[in-house]
Design an enzyme around this catalytic site. Structure first.
Site, PDB file in Angstrom:
ATOM      1  N   GLU A  90       0.821  -1.220   0.000  1.00  0.00           N
ATOM      2  CA  GLU A  90       0.000   0.000   0.000  1.00  0.00           C
ATOM      3  C   GLU A  90       0.852   1.267   0.000  1.00  0.00           C
ATOM      4  O   GLU A  90       1.941   1.286   0.537  1.00  0.00           O
ATOM      5  CB  GLU A  90      -0.850   0.040   1.278  1.00  0.00           C
ATOM      6  CG  GLU A  90      -1.893  -1.039   1.331  1.00  0.00           C
ATOM      7  CD  GLU A  90      -2.591  -1.128   2.686  1.00  0.00           C
ATOM      8  OE1 GLU A  90      -2.717  -0.083   3.369  1.00  0.00           O
ATOM      9  OE2 GLU A  90      -3.006  -2.231   3.050  1.00  0.00           O
ATOM     10  N   CYS A 103       3.072   8.249   1.524  1.00  0.00           N
ATOM     11  CA  CYS A 103       3.539   7.300   2.531  1.00  0.00           C
ATOM     12  C   CYS A 103       3.737   5.961   1.845  1.00  0.00           C
ATOM     13  O   CYS A 103       2.814   5.441   1.218  1.00  0.00           O
ATOM     14  CB  CYS A 103       2.484   7.185   3.634  1.00  0.00           C
ATOM     15  SG  CYS A 103       2.818   5.877   4.817  1.00  0.00           S
ATOM     16  N   CYS A 110       5.405  -7.636   7.504  1.00  0.00           N
ATOM     17  CA  CYS A 110       6.370  -7.161   8.499  1.00  0.00           C
ATOM     18  C   CYS A 110       6.551  -8.252   9.548  1.00  0.00           C
ATOM     19  O   CYS A 110       5.623  -8.981   9.845  1.00  0.00           O
ATOM     20  CB  CYS A 110       5.831  -5.889   9.165  1.00  0.00           C
ATOM     21  SG  CYS A 110       6.968  -5.145  10.358  1.00  0.00           S
ATOM     22  N   CYS A 114       4.072  -5.956  16.178  1.00  0.00           N
ATOM     23  CA  CYS A 114       3.395  -4.988  17.061  1.00  0.00           C
ATOM     24  C   CYS A 114       1.900  -5.327  17.158  1.00  0.00           C
ATOM     25  O   CYS A 114       1.247  -5.603  16.153  1.00  0.00           O
ATOM     26  CB  CYS A 114       3.584  -3.560  16.543  1.00  0.00           C
ATOM     27  SG  CYS A 114       5.323  -3.069  16.461  1.00  0.00           S
ATOM     28  N   CYS A 117      -0.874  -3.333  15.029  1.00  0.00           N
ATOM     29  CA  CYS A 117      -0.602  -3.014  13.628  1.00  0.00           C
ATOM     30  C   CYS A 117      -1.103  -4.106  12.686  1.00  0.00           C
ATOM     31  O   CYS A 117      -0.807  -5.286  12.870  1.00  0.00           O
ATOM     32  CB  CYS A 117       0.897  -2.797  13.452  1.00  0.00           C
ATOM     33  SG  CYS A 117       1.358  -2.376  11.768  1.00  0.00           S
ATOM     34  N   GLY A 157       5.801  -2.541   6.665  1.00  0.00           N
ATOM     35  CA  GLY A 157       7.189  -2.973   6.777  1.00  0.00           C
ATOM     36  C   GLY A 157       8.010  -2.149   7.740  1.00  0.00           C
ATOM     37  O   GLY A 157       7.604  -1.065   8.165  1.00  0.00           O
ATOM     38  N   GLU A 158       9.176  -2.674   8.065  1.00  0.00           N
ATOM     39  CA  GLU A 158      10.126  -1.983   8.946  1.00  0.00           C
ATOM     40  C   GLU A 158      11.316  -1.574   8.077  1.00  0.00           C
ATOM     41  O   GLU A 158      12.131  -2.417   7.683  1.00  0.00           O
ATOM     42  CB  GLU A 158      10.535  -2.922  10.091  1.00  0.00           C
ATOM     43  CG  GLU A 158      11.746  -2.481  10.885  1.00  0.00           C
ATOM     44  CD  GLU A 158      11.669  -1.056  11.417  1.00  0.00           C
ATOM     45  OE1 GLU A 158      10.648  -0.661  11.988  1.00  0.00           O
ATOM     46  OE2 GLU A 158      12.659  -0.318  11.240  1.00  0.00           O
ATOM     47  N   SER A 189      10.410   6.007   9.537  1.00  0.00           N
ATOM     48  CA  SER A 189       9.873   5.579  10.831  1.00  0.00           C
ATOM     49  C   SER A 189      10.351   4.173  11.173  1.00  0.00           C
ATOM     50  O   SER A 189      10.320   3.274  10.333  1.00  0.00           O
ATOM     51  CB  SER A 189       8.349   5.614  10.756  1.00  0.00           C
ATOM     52  OG  SER A 189       7.783   5.213  11.978  1.00  0.00           O
ATOM     53  N   SER A 212       8.982   4.851  16.742  1.00  0.00           N
ATOM     54  CA  SER A 212       7.692   4.428  17.276  1.00  0.00           C
ATOM     55  C   SER A 212       7.911   3.965  18.701  1.00  0.00           C
ATOM     56  O   SER A 212       8.370   2.854  18.939  1.00  0.00           O
ATOM     57  CB  SER A 212       7.129   3.283  16.434  1.00  0.00           C
ATOM     58  OG  SER A 212       6.954   3.734  15.107  1.00  0.00           O
ATOM     59  N   LEU A 213       7.614   4.841  19.645  1.00  0.00           N
ATOM     60  CA  LEU A 213       7.895   4.532  21.056  1.00  0.00           C
ATOM     61  C   LEU A 213       6.672   3.863  21.700  1.00  0.00           C
ATOM     62  O   LEU A 213       6.746   2.788  22.237  1.00  0.00           O
ATOM     63  CB  LEU A 213       8.290   5.824  21.773  1.00  0.00           C
ATOM     64  CG  LEU A 213       8.903   5.654  23.157  1.00  0.00           C
ATOM     65  CD1 LEU A 213      10.133   4.771  23.130  1.00  0.00           C
ATOM     66  CD2 LEU A 213       9.236   7.017  23.767  1.00  0.00           C
ATOM     67  N   CYS A 329      -2.316   1.794   7.604  1.00  0.00           N
ATOM     68  CA  CYS A 329      -1.644   0.954   6.637  1.00  0.00           C
ATOM     69  C   CYS A 329      -1.740  -0.523   6.968  1.00  0.00           C
ATOM     70  O   CYS A 329      -1.711  -0.910   8.106  1.00  0.00           O
ATOM     71  CB  CYS A 329      -0.189   1.359   6.539  1.00  0.00           C
ATOM     72  SG  CYS A 329       0.110   2.201   5.014  1.00  0.00           S
TER      73      CYS A 329
HETATM   74  N1  SAH Z   1       7.807  -0.215  11.015  1.00  0.00           N
HETATM   75  C1  SAH Z   1       7.893   1.206  11.147  1.00  0.00           C
HETATM   76  C2  SAH Z   1       7.032   1.962  10.144  1.00  0.00           C
HETATM   77  C3  SAH Z   1       5.656   1.475   9.846  1.00  0.00           C
HETATM   78  S1  SAH Z   1       4.292   1.896  10.822  1.00  0.00           S
HETATM   79  C4  SAH Z   1       7.578   1.618  12.552  1.00  0.00           C
HETATM   80  O1  SAH Z   1       7.263   0.763  13.371  1.00  0.00           O
HETATM   81  O2  SAH Z   1       7.702   2.780  12.863  1.00  0.00           O
HETATM   82  C5  SAH Z   1       4.136   3.647  10.878  1.00  0.00           C
HETATM   83  C6  SAH Z   1       3.570   4.115  12.215  1.00  0.00           C
HETATM   84  O3  SAH Z   1       2.185   3.734  12.371  1.00  0.00           O
HETATM   85  C7  SAH Z   1       4.307   3.507  13.418  1.00  0.00           C
HETATM   86  O4  SAH Z   1       4.499   4.475  14.398  1.00  0.00           O
HETATM   87  C8  SAH Z   1       3.323   2.464  13.875  1.00  0.00           C
HETATM   88  O5  SAH Z   1       3.573   2.100  15.204  1.00  0.00           O
HETATM   89  C9  SAH Z   1       2.001   3.176  13.652  1.00  0.00           C
HETATM   90  N2  SAH Z   1       0.827   2.313  13.659  1.00  0.00           N
HETATM   91  C10 SAH Z   1       0.719   1.034  13.246  1.00  0.00           C
HETATM   92  N3  SAH Z   1      -0.526   0.581  13.422  1.00  0.00           N
HETATM   93  C11 SAH Z   1      -1.247   1.600  13.931  1.00  0.00           C
HETATM   94  C12 SAH Z   1      -2.604   1.746  14.325  1.00  0.00           C
HETATM   95  N4  SAH Z   1      -3.469   0.752  14.233  1.00  0.00           N
HETATM   96  N5  SAH Z   1      -2.995   2.945  14.797  1.00  0.00           N
HETATM   97  C13 SAH Z   1      -2.095   3.975  14.887  1.00  0.00           C
HETATM   98  N6  SAH Z   1      -0.824   3.891  14.542  1.00  0.00           N
HETATM   99  C14 SAH Z   1      -0.387   2.721  14.074  1.00  0.00           C
END
Ligand code: SAH
Length: 353
Positions: A90, A103, A110, A114, A117, A157-158, A189, A212-213, A329
């Site tokens: 996407e 984006c 991935c 998480c 996600c 993806g990461e 990110s 992404s903390l 995403c």
């Molecule tokens: N893998 C990378 C980039 C992809 S996700 C990362 O972890 O940063 C981009 C951002 O969207 C990250 O901060 C991720 O934690 C956040 N994200 C993923 N799923 C989400 C959701 N359901 N709601 C809000 N943010 C989300």
């Protein structure tokens, strides 16, 4: 087959020389590729013979628009691209005051796991090539007619788990004869892969690193982000401070607000305390609900923001774009995957019957 679109201008030039062609052919081809041609036939200033040779030795398959959703609210467009091997990723086009931003995804799926996600539910299938990343920007631009000035690597993806290819992509994006988008217009990110953050720092790129903390304490972060089980918050934040010292670039911390998980007052206090010592920007993200997950959006976003601001932390709340389409995403891809497996089921039955 040669992945010609993943080559830098220097590599393409050298390759042409190896083939006994004059060096400027490299630049001609490079320019055509960034004009979004979908066949070598269209490269009309090359000899028929060279075009034929390229056709035989190189891959140049544009992604196909498998789905497209346009938000009636704000013009956000979400694309599901089908790649040459049938996998899908996407991209999202967002229209901001400061310019159009796309984006993009860096992997098919991935492996970071998480909990909130959608991209990670079925794991990682494969890394994307630099060309497949470039094509997301190029064809989003061409399909929508909107010139793209900013890129965020925040799709599926990461990015730091596909490190070398992402660096190659950044070189291509930066190239004056390529997309010609400056590093300051790019955000990357990461879920916080510390060794790769240290490695990235060595390149001293002027892009914005977003981390992404999502939680300031190990217990919570390890629960929602498996990556934290190996490297805790403290080591991650030390790495971030080092990154700032090397690059001079302020880090942006993403914090998706999840009801009853990471939105308590004490977590705002701890977050503010732990971010002291280096310039930081906190971006609070209203959680996008994912069908497969029980996690719910927080109702305490404003209170959390205020509490952080009380400590002098710079905080913004991410504006939700494309609320009327599958916004976060990974969701469109999952939906399409589900529908495709439904589509194939009758065939299986037919074969068996
Ligand atoms: N893998 C990378 C980039 C992809 S996700 C990362 O972890 O940063 C981009 C951002 O969207 C990250 O901060 C991720 O934690 C956040 N994200 C993923 N799923 C989400 C959701 N359901 N709601 C809000 N943010 C989300």
């Amino acid at each position: 087959m040669v992945d010609i679109k993943s080559m830098t201008l220097e590599e393409l030039t050298a390759w042409m020389k190896d083939q006994g062609e004059s060096a400027f052919r490299g630049k001609q081809i490079f320019k055509w590729l960034y004009r979004g041609v979908t066949s070598f036939e269209e490269m009309t200033d090359l000899s028929k013979q060279l075009r034929q040779k390229l056709e035989e030795t190189c891959v140049l398959v544009p992604p196909r628009v498998a789905r497209k959703q346009v938000s009636a609210q704000d013009g956000t467009i979400k694309y599901l691209w089908e790649l040459a091997d049938g996998n899908c990723v996407e991209s999202v086009l967002m229209r901001y005051q400061h310019g159009n931003t796309v984006c993009i995804s860096s992997q098919v799926g991935c492996r970071m796991g998480c909990a909130f996600c959608a991209s990670t539910i079925a794991g990682k299938v494969r890394d994307l090539t630099a060309a497949e990343m470039i094509d997301q920007v190029l064809f989003t631009q061409m399909d929508s007619g909107a010139p793209v000035s900013n890129i965020v690597l925040m799709g599926i993806g990461e990015p730091l788990d596909n490190f070398d290819t992402v660096l190659r992509f950044l070189t291509l994006v930066n190239s004056p004869d390529g997309l010609n988008i400056g590093m300051r217009h790019i955000s990357l990110s990461t879920c916080g892969l510390v060794e790769q953050i240290d490695k990235l720092a060595q390149y001293e790129l002027q892009l914005t690193l977003s981390v992404s903390l999502h939680a300031p304490d190990d217990e919570t972060r390890s629960k929602i982000m498996p990556v934290n089980r190996h490297v805790g918050v403290e080591r991650l934040l030390e790495t971030c401070r080092r990154y700032f010292e090397t690059t001079g670039r302020r880090i942006s911390y993403e914090y998706a607000m999840i009801d009853g998980v990471n939105d308590a007052g004490w977590q705002a206090d701890l977050l503010a305390k732990r971010l002291r010592g280096a310039p930081a920007h906190v971006n609070l993200i209203p959680l996008n609900e994912v069908e497969e997950s029980p996690l719910k959006p927080s109702r305490r976003v404003a209170a959390f923001q205020k509490r952080l601001e009380g400590y002098g932390v710079t905080v913004t709340v991410r504006r939700k774009l494309g609320g009327d389409i599958d916004a976060s995403c990974g969701q469109l891809r999952r939906k399409a995957m589900g529908e495709r497996s439904l589509e194939t089921k009758p065939n299986f039955r037919q074969k068996r019957g």
